[in-house]
Design an enzyme around this catalytic site. Structure first.
Site, PDB file in Angstrom:
ATOM      1  N   GLU A  96      18.312  -2.505   2.130  1.00  0.00           N
ATOM      2  CA  GLU A  96      18.311  -1.182   3.281  1.00  0.00           C
ATOM      3  C   GLU A  96      18.964  -1.962   4.416  1.00  0.00           C
ATOM      4  OE1 GLU A  96      15.935  -1.620   1.012  1.00  0.00           O
ATOM      5  OE2 GLU A  96      15.456   0.646   0.650  1.00  0.00           O
ATOM      6  N   HIS A 165       3.302   3.229   1.673  1.00  0.00           N
ATOM      7  CA  HIS A 165       4.481   4.284   1.460  1.00  0.00           C
ATOM      8  C   HIS A 165       3.870   5.645   2.224  1.00  0.00           C
ATOM      9  CE1 HIS A 165       5.284   1.526  -1.747  1.00  0.00           C
ATOM     10  NE2 HIS A 165       6.501   2.223  -1.827  1.00  0.00           N
TER      11      HIS A 165
END
Lengths: 366, 323
Positions: A96, A165
């Site tokens: 990322e 999440h």
């Protein structure tokens, strides 16, 4: 005829999220013409927006994990790699910080990247690139280096995915000058905002919602057009009302409309505002509504402290609408805990329709 | 090189007079790197570095007076006084980046754009020995190699990451090898001709589509990490003096030119005189130019946006913002 029947079937299947007060215009299949409006899921709307913008501008490209050969982790980019190939649709390794920086650098050098985060939880690893490299560079360079990049992906809670999440990043990114932050609810929002974001010369964070991807909405002929854009920085009044203003963004907009549908039977008319943009926030629309209804409730999925609702309340206090409030403004938010897994716990960690109804009655003292 | 040397020394002076404030990371000692690199590439190529960037701002086309005025925070600064020492930009020069290592993925992204546009341009992506241990750099190595990006990764190894010597920071101080599958070369960063020739080689490699390359430039900074660091608590004065007397990049080139009759001592002195004059004039500008007007505070938040209002420290203080 088949197309019309198909559209009718989809209409029957879809829930109340499509919005009250709209009517599907179906032309009779006898004349052999397609219906003017169609049912399109948020996923397909995003897919269309990506396709149209990739086609329109050679400099636009998409990068992220699984966006190409997997057709997208959530199938948002389905079919695009087949159509546009390796140059325009790029699968990245699980890096990322690296690929976000690459997207930002590419934008600085004249491309118009769309950087997908599989979920915005993973953007935390790359947040320095989003804020320090993308958000601040135009300012630090006194206008010399623009950064036309779009960061997009699902944000906030899903269903049963656990604490790591499920975080909502609206407040985090909304905090930072230099960024624009948008949060679509409907298919029209999704398509129009994604197109507007890609065409915007500034870094835009687009916070989608995984649970909305499969939800169909009516899209009028105008919305289906390749040039349809939703302006960034403008809220939409999804439902007119007179007794209380419900301000929300993303999935919670649907809950507000459901609550309004229940409350109308008791004679309470809610005005439901879909923020559409977190930053720059359309405070004027909220103020105008509060002046009319005298009551304000904000609804969001994110945590309460330092959140979107907190910002709205502060801004209302500072402006003309304060004098029109008949009761303190109220915030409905995610519960102030990391998201638990068990269904009953998770459900109770987000504002539900019953919570909105309860808050409306509290605020109206009924 | 002489211009950069004098410019950095002038900055030191201005900082001690408190006319420059905040962070100031000086480049004196490393001049052969930025000048050597620039000599090997085209103005149409791209370059990005970290915060020790004044030399690069100059070689990439920014006038000394604009660099100094940016350091003194004046409206005539290359970023109108809004960036400061670490945030200077020019055409095809993307700063000036304050977050250690963050510029490396950015550089690979610029290289991706070079490849995308197909214009035979490359990107030089610089970082220091300290930054070389950043995880995002390894992520970038991987993607640059995978996608054959036309990127030269350049590690300016000046032996110290702030106060930490390379031996104390890295399990492997062979920075040119840290790219693993990316071919790397180690270069004497004090010898400007070495730097230039090595860069030409690396640039050719990248332009031919073979993918990235890595160059380690072994160099040295005379100043401490920044103006807050005297630079002698983690290294000896003897060491600094030794580099100055044996490996100073300007002296090395001077000697080479004089010894090979490419120039005379007098001619080089003339250059020195001109440089001093240029720096004095630039410093004069940088100390007399006014600070940016308060209205500038709100500008450059968004590009190509109709003017809007930006909030100041209170709800009653508003600034207009234009891009």
């Amino acid at each position: 005829m088949a197309a019309a029947a198909g559209a009718l079937r989809r209409l029957v299947r879809c829930g109340p999220q499509q919005g009250l007060g709209r009517r599907l215009q179906l032309r009779s299949g006898i004349h052999g013409s397609a219906p003017a409006a169609v049912q399109v899921t948020v996923r397909d709307a995003l897919n269309q927006a990506l396709d149209e913008e990739l086609e329109r501008d050679e400099r636009v490209f998409l990068l992220g994990e699984e966006v190409a050969q997997y057709d997208g982790a959530y199938k948002i980019s389905r079919g695009l790699w087949k159509k546009y190939g390796d140059k325009r649709i790029i699968d990245t390794p699980i890096s990322e910080m690296g690929f976000t920086g690459i997207a930002v650098g590419a934008a600085m050098a004249g491309l118009r990247p769309i950087c997908e985060f599989m979920t915005f939880n993973f953007s935390m690893q790359a947040i320095d690139q989003v804020i320090n490299s993308a958000g601040k560079t135009l300012y630090m360079s006194a206008g010399m280096v623009p950064v036309p990049v779009v960061f997009r992906g699902p944000n906030g809670a899903s269903a049963g995915v656990g604490a790591q999440h499920s975080q909502c990043f609206a407040a985090w990114y909304g905090h930072c000058p230099g960024l624009k932050v948008v949060s679509p609810w409907s298919s029209e929002d999704a398509k129009g905002l994604l197109k507007a974001s890609v065409r915007d010369d500034n870094p835009v964070v687009m916070l989608e919602n995984e649970l909305m991807y499969g939800v169909p909405f009516e899209m009028s002929e105008e919305v289906q057009s390749k040039d349809f854009l939703v302006p960034i920085g403008k809220a939409k009044i999804e439902r007119q009302g007179t007794h209380v203003t419900l301000v929300s963004h993303s999935r919670s907009v649907g809950h507000c409309l459901e609550a309004a549908a229940v409350l109308v039977k008791e004679g309470v008319e809610c005005e439901v505002i879909n923020l559409r943009t977190i930053r720059p926030m359309d405070v004027e629309s909220i103020e105008a509504s509060v002046v009319k209804t005298n009551h304000l409730i904000t609804v969001e999925g994110g945590w309460p402290q330092f959140g979107v609702g907190a910002e709205i309340c502060a801004r209302i206090m500072e402006g003309p609408a304060f004098n029109y409030l008949d009761a303190p403004a109220v915030r409905l938010t995610g519960a102030d805990v990391p998201m638990p897994y068990a269904k009953i716990l998770e459900e109770n960690c987000l504002p539900q329709v019953k919570d909105i109804i309860f808050a409306v009655k509290k605020v109206l003292n009924i | 090189m002489q211009t950069i040397r004098r410019m950095e020394l002038k900055s030191d002076q201005l900082y001690k007079q408190k006319i420059i404030r905040g962070f100031c990371h000086l480049y004196d000692g490393q001049e052969a790197c930025c000048v050597g690199l620039e000599a090997a590439i085209n103005p149409t190529d791209h370059l990005i570095t970290a915060y020790r960037a004044h030399g690069y701002a100059y070689t990439r086309g920014t006038a000394v007076r604009e660099i100094l005025a940016e350091l003194t925070g004046r409206k005539g600064g290359c970023a109108k006084g809004k960036g400061g020492s670490m945030h200077m930009y020019a055409h095809n020069f993307y700063g000036g980046n304050g977050i250690v290592g963050a510029q490396v993925p950015l550089g690979a992204g610029i290289a991706l754009a070079c490849k995308y546009f197909g214009k035979d341009e490359i990107c030089l992506t610089l970082y220091g020995d300290g930054a070389a241990n950043q995880g995002q750099i390894f992520e970038t190595y991987n993607m640059a190699a995978l996608w054959k990006l036309p990127c030269i990764f350049i590690c300016e190894n000046n032996r110290y990451g702030m106060g930490t010597s390379v031996e104390r920071a890295a399990a492997s101080t062979d920075y040119y090898k840290r790219g693993d599958y990316i071919p790397g070369i180690r270069v004497d960063g004090m010898d400007i001709l070495c730097v230039r020739e090595a860069t030409k080689f690396a640039a050719e490699h990248c332009r031919s589509g073979k993918g990235p390359m890595l160059m380690e430039l072994q160099t040295y900074r005379y100043h401490g990490h920044s103006m807050s660091d005297p630079g002698i608590s983690y290294r000896t004065r003897e060491e600094i003096q030794e580099v100055r007397s044996k490996s100073d990049p300007i002296t090395l080139l001077k000697d080479r030119m004089v010894n090979n009759s490419l120039s005379s001592v007098e001619e080089l002195k003339e250059i020195d005189v001109e440089v001093r004059k240029e720096i004095e004039e630039a410093a004069q500008f940088a100390t007399t130019d006014p600070e940016p007007p308060l209205e500038e505070l709100g500008n450059h938040i968004y590009k190509n946006e109709p003017p809007f209002e930006v909030r100041g420290p209170s709800q009653w203080i508003k600034y207009k913002s234009v891009g």
